[in-house]
Design an enzyme around this catalytic site. Sequence first.
Site, mmCIF file in Angstrom:
data_model
loop_
_atom_site.group_PDB
_atom_site.id
_atom_site.type_symbol
_atom_site.label_atom_id
_atom_site.label_comp_id
_atom_site.label_asym_id
_atom_site.label_seq_id
_atom_site.Cartn_x
_atom_site.Cartn_y
_atom_site.Cartn_z
ATOM 1 N N ASN A 83 -45.851 80.695 117.421
ATOM 2 C CA ASN A 83 -46.399 80.378 118.745
ATOM 3 C C ASN A 83 -47.448 79.286 118.533
ATOM 4 O O ASN A 83 -48.545 79.568 118.073
ATOM 5 C CB ASN A 83 -47.020 81.643 119.357
ATOM 6 C CG ASN A 83 -47.667 81.373 120.704
ATOM 7 O OD1 ASN A 83 -47.517 80.280 121.267
ATOM 8 N ND2 ASN A 83 -48.389 82.349 121.218
ATOM 9 N N TRP A 84 -47.039 78.063 118.846
ATOM 10 C CA TRP A 84 -47.944 76.936 118.591
ATOM 11 C C TRP A 84 -49.086 76.881 119.607
ATOM 12 O O TRP A 84 -50.039 76.157 119.424
ATOM 13 C CB TRP A 84 -47.168 75.613 118.615
ATOM 14 C CG TRP A 84 -46.165 75.452 117.506
ATOM 15 C CD1 TRP A 84 -45.847 76.363 116.523
ATOM 16 C CD2 TRP A 84 -45.327 74.305 117.264
ATOM 17 N NE1 TRP A 84 -44.892 75.841 115.698
ATOM 18 C CE2 TRP A 84 -44.545 74.592 116.122
ATOM 19 C CE3 TRP A 84 -45.162 73.071 117.914
ATOM 20 C CZ2 TRP A 84 -43.614 73.666 115.610
ATOM 21 C CZ3 TRP A 84 -44.234 72.145 117.401
ATOM 22 C CH2 TRP A 84 -43.482 72.452 116.264
ATOM 23 N N LYS A 85 -48.960 77.617 120.695
ATOM 24 C CA LYS A 85 -49.961 77.584 121.777
ATOM 25 C C LYS A 85 -50.194 76.128 122.207
ATOM 26 O O LYS A 85 -49.254 75.347 122.216
ATOM 27 C CB LYS A 85 -51.244 78.289 121.331
ATOM 28 C CG LYS A 85 -50.957 79.684 120.762
ATOM 29 C CD LYS A 85 -52.182 80.528 120.573
ATOM 30 C CE LYS A 85 -51.753 81.887 120.018
ATOM 31 N NZ LYS A 85 -52.848 82.836 119.889
ATOM 32 N N HIS A 120 -47.683 86.715 127.245
ATOM 33 C CA HIS A 120 -48.681 86.609 126.171
ATOM 34 C C HIS A 120 -50.051 86.987 126.733
ATOM 35 O O HIS A 120 -50.358 86.672 127.884
ATOM 36 C CB HIS A 120 -48.701 85.181 125.601
ATOM 37 C CG HIS A 120 -49.497 85.110 124.344
ATOM 38 N ND1 HIS A 120 -50.867 85.022 124.354
ATOM 39 C CD2 HIS A 120 -49.128 85.150 123.042
ATOM 40 C CE1 HIS A 120 -51.308 85.020 123.100
ATOM 41 N NE2 HIS A 120 -50.268 85.089 122.286
ATOM 42 N N GLU A 129 -52.846 85.739 126.396
ATOM 43 C CA GLU A 129 -53.640 84.605 126.916
ATOM 44 C C GLU A 129 -53.172 84.220 128.321
ATOM 45 O O GLU A 129 -53.979 83.821 129.162
ATOM 46 C CB GLU A 129 -53.541 83.424 125.930
ATOM 47 C CG GLU A 129 -54.323 83.731 124.653
ATOM 48 C CD GLU A 129 -53.776 83.077 123.395
ATOM 49 O OE1 GLU A 129 -52.968 82.133 123.494
ATOM 50 O OE2 GLU A 129 -54.160 83.538 122.296
ATOM 51 N N GLU A 175 -48.682 92.744 120.425
ATOM 52 C CA GLU A 175 -49.804 91.956 119.915
ATOM 53 C C GLU A 175 -51.120 92.565 120.384
ATOM 54 O O GLU A 175 -51.567 92.294 121.511
ATOM 55 C CB GLU A 175 -49.712 90.518 120.429
ATOM 56 C CG GLU A 175 -48.456 89.795 120.028
ATOM 57 C CD GLU A 175 -48.636 88.286 120.080
ATOM 58 O OE1 GLU A 175 -48.442 87.642 119.054
ATOM 59 O OE2 GLU A 175 -48.995 87.763 121.155
ATOM 60 N N GLY A 228 -55.887 85.837 116.594
ATOM 61 C CA GLY A 228 -56.764 84.710 116.264
ATOM 62 C C GLY A 228 -58.119 85.138 115.717
ATOM 63 O O GLY A 228 -59.028 84.328 115.583
ATOM 64 N N SER A 261 -52.821 87.701 113.798
ATOM 65 C CA SER A 261 -53.303 87.331 112.457
ATOM 66 C C SER A 261 -52.301 87.627 111.343
ATOM 67 O O SER A 261 -52.679 88.015 110.237
ATOM 68 C CB SER A 261 -54.654 87.994 112.169
ATOM 69 O OG SER A 261 -55.623 87.566 113.125
ATOM 70 N N GLY A 296 -49.256 82.971 115.390
ATOM 71 C CA GLY A 296 -49.983 81.849 115.985
ATOM 72 C C GLY A 296 -50.462 80.883 114.912
ATOM 73 O O GLY A 296 -49.711 80.028 114.436
ATOM 74 N N GLY A 297 -51.719 81.037 114.515
ATOM 75 C CA GLY A 297 -52.362 80.090 113.596
ATOM 76 C C GLY A 297 -51.540 79.737 112.372
ATOM 77 O O GLY A 297 -51.411 78.551 112.021
HETATM 78 P P1 PGA Z 1 -52.498 84.575 115.675
HETATM 79 O O1 PGA Z 1 -51.818 84.545 117.126
HETATM 80 O O2 PGA Z 1 -51.381 84.731 114.681
HETATM 81 O O3 PGA Z 1 -53.213 83.260 115.537
HETATM 82 O O4 PGA Z 1 -53.417 85.751 115.637
HETATM 83 C C1 PGA Z 1 -50.739 85.367 117.441
HETATM 84 C C2 PGA Z 1 -50.309 85.142 118.871
HETATM 85 O O5 PGA Z 1 -51.192 84.997 119.748
HETATM 86 O O6 PGA Z 1 -49.109 85.114 119.180
#
Ligand code: PGA
Length: 249
Positions: free
Chosen positions: A10-12, A94, A96, A166, A172, A212, A233-234
């Site tokens: 997930n590049w966001k 998600h 967010e 999640e 994050g 994470s 994500g990251g």
């Molecule tokens: P993260 O994000 O791996 O940076 O914790 C995961 C996500 O929000 O899908």
Amino acid sequence: MARQNIAAGNWKMNTTVSEGKDLYKALSNHSVPEDVTVIVGVPFLHIGTLLSIKHASIKIAAQNCHFKNSGAYTGETSPSMLADIGVDYVILGHSERREYFHEDNAMLAQKLDAALENKLKVIFCCGEPLEIRKQGTQNAYVSKQLEEGLFHLTADQLKDVVIAYEPIWAIGTGETASPEQAQDMHAHIRSILTNKYGNDAAQDMSILYGGSVKPGNAKEIFGKEDVDGGLVGGASLKADSFGAIIDSF
Ligand code: PGA
């Protein structure tokens, strides 16, 4: 879809189009085991460019879509637009999107229907905030998200859905749910799926863990019985770290 191992990035809202193109190309060079599905969730702006260099082993997901196919919704992107250009998946729900853009379970149910009608596959996210985890009511919280967002689907429709659990406190933050915490929730999700849809449908469901995930913890988390992969994500923003996560199955 039968149950599968999935590494989804997930590049966001990260990377410019040219950076995203370089990242996608680097990932395309990574060898993907036959029993692993790799997906990258990219910004809308990147999708056309990435589809023009699409590699069969790296599927492309949008990170959101609207619940209508067209209309006066300035700034939005519809599921029919995504399907028309050949997008494979869309990430919905998600945390967010739920938090910053006020997407609730009822709206997500509509988005899910619209995506599936357009033959998009859906990665449907759920997960509890820290205060719910501290109270110990995370199972009931996630059950409600799935009952209100997802459980109106038929067993047949469910085949095009992947669930991503999640926990918000792990996204994050560098704080990962322990493999046992992930397994406990995934087993809970599979049990409510069993109650609603029966054992075969529940066993066919791919349930991803997100929060994470890194090369250093992916193997242990993915090794748990009810964890079928990760939404990352990251660590998906660098080809070498996402590559190492792909290799963790
Ligand atoms: P993260 O994000 O791996 O940076 O914790 C995961 C996500 O929000 O899908």
